[in-house]
Each structure stands twice: as C-alpha cells, then as structure tokens.
Design a protein around this motif. Structure first.
Motif, PDB file in Angstrom:
ATOM      1  N   TYR B  32       0.850  -1.184   0.000  1.00  0.00           N
ATOM      2  CA  TYR B  32       0.000   0.000   0.000  1.00  0.00           C
ATOM      3  C   TYR B  32       0.884   1.232   0.000  1.00  0.00           C
ATOM      4  O   TYR B  32       2.103   1.155   0.201  1.00  0.00           O
ATOM      5  N   TYR B  33       0.269   2.354  -0.256  1.00  0.00           N
ATOM      6  CA  TYR B  33       0.965   3.632  -0.216  1.00  0.00           C
ATOM      7  C   TYR B  33       0.345   4.501   0.867  1.00  0.00           C
ATOM      8  O   TYR B  33      -0.856   4.426   1.143  1.00  0.00           O
ATOM      9  N   PHE B  35       0.400   8.733   2.248  1.00  0.00           N
ATOM     10  CA  PHE B  35       0.637  10.073   1.723  1.00  0.00           C
ATOM     11  C   PHE B  35       0.532  11.108   2.842  1.00  0.00           C
ATOM     12  O   PHE B  35      -0.201  10.924   3.814  1.00  0.00           O
ATOM     13  N   GLY B  94      -4.282   7.432   3.418  1.00  0.00           N
ATOM     14  CA  GLY B  94      -4.004   6.141   2.814  1.00  0.00           C
ATOM     15  C   GLY B  94      -4.904   5.952   1.618  1.00  0.00           C
ATOM     16  O   GLY B  94      -5.057   6.849   0.794  1.00  0.00           O
ATOM     17  N   ASP B  95      -5.553   4.822   1.554  1.00  0.00           N
ATOM     18  CA  ASP B  95      -6.434   4.497   0.436  1.00  0.00           C
ATOM     19  C   ASP B  95      -7.818   5.103   0.674  1.00  0.00           C
ATOM     20  O   ASP B  95      -8.678   4.498   1.300  1.00  0.00           O
ATOM     21  N   MET B  96      -8.011   6.312   0.178  1.00  0.00           N
ATOM     22  CA  MET B  96      -9.285   7.016   0.296  1.00  0.00           C
ATOM     23  C   MET B  96      -9.670   7.295   1.753  1.00  0.00           C
ATOM     24  O   MET B  96     -10.836   7.467   2.071  1.00  0.00           O
ATOM     25  N   ARG B  97      -8.682   7.292   2.636  1.00  0.00           N
ATOM     26  CA  ARG B  97      -8.905   7.581   4.045  1.00  0.00           C
ATOM     27  C   ARG B  97      -7.925   8.659   4.489  1.00  0.00           C
ATOM     28  O   ARG B  97      -6.734   8.567   4.194  1.00  0.00           O
ATOM     29  N   PHE B  98      -8.455   9.631   5.203  1.00  0.00           N
ATOM     30  CA  PHE B  98      -7.643  10.738   5.679  1.00  0.00           C
ATOM     31  C   PHE B  98      -7.724  10.827   7.195  1.00  0.00           C
ATOM     32  O   PHE B  98      -8.769  10.552   7.793  1.00  0.00           O
TER      33      PHE B  98
END
Lengths: 115, 108
Positions: B32-33, B35, B94-98
C-alpha cells in the motif's frame, strides 16, 4: 491542463432544496472521488468511481447520489438538503486507485451552507 | 477498511527549526501507499510526500521526510528548516482515508 475543476465555489441552500455539484477533470484519470470536509476535520469519502458507468459508496453516502457517464465528469447530487450537509466538498481524481501509488489531484472545493 | 489516525490537532515550530507530525494507520493490505497532504488557507490540497510500504527506505522530498515504521504502523512527517510558508493543515492519508489533520503554526 486545468486539472480538476469544481462549480460552484460557494452556495447557500435552503432546507429541502436540491442541487448538483459539478466536477470535471481533464487528465484522463480513471478514478474520481467526492469528499466532504467539516470544519476542523479531515476528509471523509462520500462516493468514488473507478471509471465511466461504475460508482461505489464511501464512508458517508447517505443523502447524496452520483453518476459517471463520461471519464471527465463526476457530478454529486444532493437531494433534500439538510443542515448536516453544510460542509466543504472536494472532488479529486487519480489515474490509479489512491492507495496504489497515485496521488489524488484535488479541485478547489465547494463551500455549501444549508440554512 | 483502512483507518488513519492523527493525534496532534495542533503543532507549532520556530522558523528554521524541525518539527515532526505523527500518524498511525491500520490496514489489512500487504502492499500500500501512504501520503502526506498539505492544505494551506487557500483550501487547495497539495501532495507533500508519498511512501510505498514495500520499500524499506524512508521517502524524502527536499526538506520533507518520513519515518515509516511498518511493524508499528506509524508514518510520521518531519519538516526540517521550517519556513513561514509551511504553515498549513497537514493530512496523513491512505487508500481514500484521511486523518483528522494537524494544524501547523510556524513562528517567526
């Protein structure tokens, strides 16, 4: 390239009114997203789309609808506006899914107030 | 679903000093990435830095670097030589989560 554009920038609605927030991207991105940001808070995902004709719910979809008829456009529809929908709405796009390398590119946001 | 948590609502730093913003996350994915985004008063969200979980080396972008601790599920952002223009809200994502964000103030 304009990137991600959103209209309108500001809007005041009365309770029970409906409206559509427009979002367009010119980067040929597959993924598009709608978030809402309440004061002092992070972004919460409303809906997202992986391509034309395909949409899916996020964390807070109630009271909203979306459609994705083209790669470029991803409008967000508010039906029967409620004060709880007062927020700043951001549209974003990415080539790949956001968790897979690609950053999201964001529009400037729409500040919506429901009175 | 992935979760992202920022426990510091506000941080302040003296100009030219270093500050670290904290973030923890949880995910069931193996790759995963993560940010860090910056949101100045203009509201425009700007990518600061990204990290791939598969890479052991911490990402660096000029004055910005991350301390990625995969086992601890920690992803902190270090800003070196802080400048007045760094003042903003910073969001870990992360994946569509802030995360909820950290408001950074830079004192001259």
């Amino acid at each position: 390239n304009a990137g991600v554009t959103q209209t309108p920038k500001f809007r005041i609605l009365k309770i029970g009114q409906s409206m559509t927030l427009q979002c367009t991207q010119d980067m040929n991105h597959n993924y598009m997203y709608w978030y809402r940001q309440d004061p002092g808070m992070g972004l919460k995902l409303i809906y997202y789309s992986v391509g034309a004709g395909i949409t899916d719910k996020g964390e807070v979809p109630n009271g909203y609808n979306v459609s994705r008829s083209t790669t470029e456009d991803f409008p967000l529809r508010l039906e029967l506006a409620a004060p709880s929908q007062t927020s700043v709405y951001f549209c974003a796009s990415s080539y790949l899914r956001s968790g897979g390398a690609d950053e999201q590119f964001f529009g400037p946001g729409t500040r919506l107030t429901v009175l | 679903a992935q979760t992202v948590t920022q426990s510091q609502p506000e941080m302040s730093v003296q100009e030219a000093e270093t500050v670290t913003l904290s973030c923890t996350y949880d995910t069931s994915e193996s790759d995963y990435y993560l940010f860090w985004y910056k949101q100045p008063p203009s509201r425009q969200m700007i990518l600061v830095i990204r990290q791939e979980a598969y890479k052991q080396q911490n990402a660096t972008e000029n004055r910005f670097s991350v301390n990625f601790q995969k086992a601890a599920k920690s992803f902190s952002l270090k800003i070196s030589d802080s400048q007045l223009g760094d003042a903003a809200m910073y969001f870990c994502a992360g994946d569509m989560r802030f995360g909820a964000g950290t408001r950074l103030t830079v004192k001259p």
